[in-house]
Design a protein around this motif. Structure first.
Motif, PDB file in Angstrom:
ATOM      1  N   UNK A  21     -33.134 -61.058  40.694  1.00  0.00           N
ATOM      2  CA  UNK A  21     -32.324 -62.188  40.259  1.00  0.00           C
ATOM      3  C   UNK A  21     -32.824 -62.828  38.983  1.00  0.00           C
ATOM      4  N   UNK A  22     -34.081 -62.644  38.677  1.00  0.00           N
ATOM      5  CA  UNK A  22     -34.661 -63.172  37.441  1.00  0.00           C
ATOM      6  C   UNK A  22     -34.626 -62.162  36.298  1.00  0.00           C
ATOM      7  N   UNK A  23     -33.978 -61.046  36.537  1.00  0.00           N
ATOM      8  CA  UNK A  23     -33.769 -60.089  35.453  1.00  0.00           C
ATOM      9  C   UNK A  23     -34.780 -58.966  35.367  1.00  0.00           C
ATOM     10  N   UNK A  24     -35.655 -58.823  36.377  1.00  0.00           N
ATOM     11  CA  UNK A  24     -36.615 -57.732  36.375  1.00  0.00           C
ATOM     12  C   UNK A  24     -36.013 -56.495  37.042  1.00  0.00           C
ATOM     13  N   UNK A  25     -36.463 -55.333  36.610  1.00  0.00           N
ATOM     14  CA  UNK A  25     -36.178 -54.093  37.327  1.00  0.00           C
ATOM     15  C   UNK A  25     -37.372 -53.832  38.245  1.00  0.00           C
ATOM     16  N   UNK A  26     -37.118 -53.734  39.549  1.00  0.00           N
ATOM     17  CA  UNK A  26     -38.196 -53.625  40.537  1.00  0.00           C
ATOM     18  C   UNK A  26     -38.190 -52.236  41.157  1.00  0.00           C
ATOM     19  N   UNK A  27     -39.280 -51.508  40.973  1.00  0.00           N
ATOM     20  CA  UNK A  27     -39.492 -50.195  41.590  1.00  0.00           C
ATOM     21  C   UNK A  27     -40.403 -50.417  42.786  1.00  0.00           C
ATOM     22  N   UNK A  28     -39.826 -50.385  43.990  1.00  0.00           N
ATOM     23  CA  UNK A  28     -40.546 -50.781  45.199  1.00  0.00           C
ATOM     24  C   UNK A  28     -41.000 -49.554  45.976  1.00  0.00           C
ATOM     25  N   UNK A  60     -54.886 -60.869  38.575  1.00  0.00           N
ATOM     26  CA  UNK A  60     -54.629 -62.100  39.324  1.00  0.00           C
ATOM     27  C   UNK A  60     -54.583 -61.744  40.799  1.00  0.00           C
ATOM     28  N   UNK A  61     -54.849 -62.739  41.646  1.00  0.00           N
ATOM     29  CA  UNK A  61     -54.857 -62.532  43.098  1.00  0.00           C
ATOM     30  C   UNK A  61     -54.134 -63.716  43.724  1.00  0.00           C
ATOM     31  N   UNK A  62     -53.047 -63.435  44.437  1.00  0.00           N
ATOM     32  CA  UNK A  62     -52.219 -64.483  45.034  1.00  0.00           C
ATOM     33  C   UNK A  62     -52.121 -64.209  46.537  1.00  0.00           C
ATOM     34  N   UNK A  63     -52.277 -65.261  47.346  1.00  0.00           N
ATOM     35  CA  UNK A  63     -52.285 -65.066  48.794  1.00  0.00           C
ATOM     36  C   UNK A  63     -50.933 -65.416  49.412  1.00  0.00           C
ATOM     37  N   UNK A  64     -50.650 -64.752  50.518  1.00  0.00           N
ATOM     38  CA  UNK A  64     -49.468 -65.046  51.332  1.00  0.00           C
ATOM     39  C   UNK A  64     -49.862 -66.089  52.376  1.00  0.00           C
ATOM     40  N   UNK A  65     -48.934 -66.985  52.757  1.00  0.00           N
ATOM     41  CA  UNK A  65     -47.568 -67.127  52.252  1.00  0.00           C
ATOM     42  C   UNK A  65     -47.541 -67.711  50.843  1.00  0.00           C
ATOM     43  N   UNK A  66     -46.458 -67.491  50.135  1.00  0.00           N
ATOM     44  CA  UNK A  66     -46.362 -67.902  48.748  1.00  0.00           C
ATOM     45  C   UNK A  66     -44.929 -68.342  48.465  1.00  0.00           C
ATOM     46  N   UNK A  67     -44.759 -69.067  47.357  1.00  0.00           N
ATOM     47  CA  UNK A  67     -43.413 -69.448  46.932  1.00  0.00           C
ATOM     48  C   UNK A  67     -42.975 -68.469  45.841  1.00  0.00           C
ATOM     49  N   UNK A  68     -41.760 -67.915  45.947  1.00  0.00           N
ATOM     50  CA  UNK A  68     -41.305 -66.942  44.953  1.00  0.00           C
ATOM     51  C   UNK A  68     -41.327 -67.466  43.519  1.00  0.00           C
ATOM     52  N   UNK A  69     -41.106 -68.776  43.347  1.00  0.00           N
ATOM     53  CA  UNK A  69     -41.136 -69.332  41.985  1.00  0.00           C
ATOM     54  C   UNK A  69     -42.550 -69.279  41.401  1.00  0.00           C
ATOM     55  N   UNK A  70     -43.564 -69.511  42.245  1.00  0.00           N
ATOM     56  CA  UNK A  70     -44.938 -69.406  41.757  1.00  0.00           C
ATOM     57  C   UNK A  70     -45.261 -67.960  41.402  1.00  0.00           C
ATOM     58  N   UNK A  71     -44.800 -67.023  42.225  1.00  0.00           N
ATOM     59  CA  UNK A  71     -45.012 -65.609  41.917  1.00  0.00           C
ATOM     60  C   UNK A  71     -44.398 -65.266  40.558  1.00  0.00           C
ATOM     61  N   UNK A  72     -43.159 -65.705  40.320  1.00  0.00           N
ATOM     62  CA  UNK A  72     -42.502 -65.425  39.044  1.00  0.00           C
ATOM     63  C   UNK A  72     -43.258 -66.050  37.877  1.00  0.00           C
ATOM     64  N   UNK A  73     -43.784 -67.255  38.087  1.00  0.00           N
ATOM     65  CA  UNK A  73     -44.533 -67.928  37.017  1.00  0.00           C
ATOM     66  C   UNK A  73     -45.811 -67.162  36.689  1.00  0.00           C
ATOM     67  N   UNK A  74     -46.503 -66.677  37.706  1.00  0.00           N
ATOM     68  CA  UNK A  74     -47.731 -65.919  37.460  1.00  0.00           C
ATOM     69  C   UNK A  74     -47.426 -64.597  36.758  1.00  0.00           C
ATOM     70  N   UNK A 108     -31.261 -73.805  39.150  1.00  0.00           N
ATOM     71  CA  UNK A 108     -31.956 -73.018  38.135  1.00  0.00           C
ATOM     72  C   UNK A 108     -31.855 -71.531  38.446  1.00  0.00           C
ATOM     73  N   UNK A 109     -32.095 -71.149  39.688  1.00  0.00           N
ATOM     74  CA  UNK A 109     -32.032 -69.736  40.054  1.00  0.00           C
ATOM     75  C   UNK A 109     -30.635 -69.164  39.846  1.00  0.00           C
ATOM     76  N   UNK A 110     -29.622 -69.925  40.214  1.00  0.00           N
ATOM     77  CA  UNK A 110     -28.240 -69.464  40.038  1.00  0.00           C
ATOM     78  C   UNK A 110     -27.920 -69.283  38.560  1.00  0.00           C
ATOM     79  N   UNK A 111     -28.267 -70.286  37.752  1.00  0.00           N
ATOM     80  CA  UNK A 111     -27.938 -70.237  36.331  1.00  0.00           C
ATOM     81  C   UNK A 111     -28.698 -69.105  35.641  1.00  0.00           C
ATOM     82  N   UNK A 144     -30.264 -65.139  45.115  1.00  0.00           N
ATOM     83  CA  UNK A 144     -30.905 -66.453  45.089  1.00  0.00           C
ATOM     84  C   UNK A 144     -31.530 -66.814  46.433  1.00  0.00           C
ATOM     85  N   UNK A 145     -30.813 -66.552  47.526  1.00  0.00           N
ATOM     86  CA  UNK A 145     -31.321 -66.948  48.845  1.00  0.00           C
ATOM     87  C   UNK A 145     -32.096 -65.835  49.539  1.00  0.00           C
TER      88      UNK A 145
END
Length: 224
Positions: free
Chosen positions: A23-30, A95-109, A156-159, A179-180
Motif C-alpha cells: 500500500x505504500x508503493x513497495x514491491x514485496x517479494x515474500x 536495524x533490529x525491530x521487535x514484535x509486536x510492532x506498528x506497521x507505520x514504525x516499520x515503514x519509517x525505519x 494518510x494511508x488511504x491518500x 490499508x486495513x
C-alpha cells in the motif's frame, strides 16, 4: 518501484506486512523460509528478515545475505527481544525491530535505511491542484495558505495508496485490504467515511472533489 525481500514464516504477520508495504508503493517479494533468498537478494533494495524460520534460522540466513550483497540493508524483525538476540543480529543487520510492532514504525525505519543507502523515494515533490506534496516525509501543504494539512493515520494511508497508484482506478476492496490488512465485506461503509473526512481536509470543494475522484460503482482514483 523499490523492492523488498521479506523473509517471514508467520502467515498472519506476513500478510499484514505485505499488505501495508504494498500500500505504500513497495514491491514485496515474500519468502516463508530462507530457501531461495540468496538467489533473490540481488533484485532487492532492502531485506526484512525474521529470526525464527524453518530450516536455517534468520541469523544464519542474514549472515549469508550480507556476505553475498554487503550493500543491501537488512532489517531484523523478530519476536526474540533479549539483548543477546539483538546484539547477535546487529553484528550483520542494519536495524533490529521487535514484535509486536506498528506497521507505520516499520515503514519509517525502512525509509531511514533506504535513505542511507541512496534508495529514498525518488518520486519527490508532487503538485496536485492546490496541494504541494512531499512523499518522502510525507507532507501536504495547501498552496493558498502555506499551511500544512494534518491527516489522521488512516487518512494518510488511504491518500498515499492512491498517490502511489496515479491515474489508476482502485476498487474499494483493493484500498480497504491495503490499508486495513484484511478483506472488506459487503455493506461496510468504513472506507467511505474515511474518504469523506479526507476530502474535507484536502479538497477545495469536498462535495465536488477534484483530487480524489469517485468512479461510480468501482472505487476511487487520483489523477496526476
Amino acid at each position: 518501484m523499490r523492492r523488498i525481500l521479506y523473509i517471514e514464516d508467520d502467515l498472519d504477520i506476513g500478510l499484514i506486512v505485505q499488505s501495508h508495504l504494498t500500500g505504500r508503493g513497495f514491491a514485496v517479494d515474500w519468502l516463508r523460509s530462507g530457501d531461495g533468498a540468496t538467489e533473490r537478494v540481488a533484485d532487492a533494495d532492502l531485506v526484512i528478515l525474521d529470526v525464527m524460520l524453518p530450516g536455517l534460522d534468520g541469523f544464519t540466513v542474514g549472515q549469508r545475505l550480507k556476505r553475498i550483497a554487503p550493500d543491501k540493508p537488512i532489517l531484523m524483525l523478530s519476536a526474540r527481544s533479549t539483548i543477546d538476540d539483538k546484539l547477535e543480529g546487529l553484528q550483520f543487520a542494519d536495524d533490529y525491530m521487535t514484535k509486536p510492532f506498528h506497521p507505520d514504525e516499520l515503514a519509517a525505519r525502512i525509509e531511514v535505511l533506504l535513505r542511507r543507502n541512496g534508495k529514498a523515494d525518488n518520486q519527490g515533490q508532487i503538485k496536485l491542484g492546490h496541494l504541494d506534496i512531499d512523499l518522502s516525509k510525507p507532507m501536504f501543504i495547501d498552496q493558498r495558505s502555506g499551511e500544512e494539512i494534518i491527516l489522521t493515520g488512516k487518512q494518510l494511508q488511504i491518500f498515499l495508496y492512491l498517490l502511489r497508484h496515479p491515474n489508476q482506478i482502485l476498487t474499494k476492496e483493493q484500498i480497504y485490504e491495503a490499508v486495513w490488512g484484511e478483506p472488506s465485506w459487503d455493506g461496510d461503509k468504513t472506507l467511505n467515511v474515511h474518504i469523506r473526512y479526507l476530502r474535507e481536509k484536502i479538497e477545495i470543494n469536498p462535495s465536488s472533489p477534484a483530487i480524489v475522484e469517485t468512479i461510480r460503482g468501482i472505487g476511487f482514483r487520483v489523477k496526476q
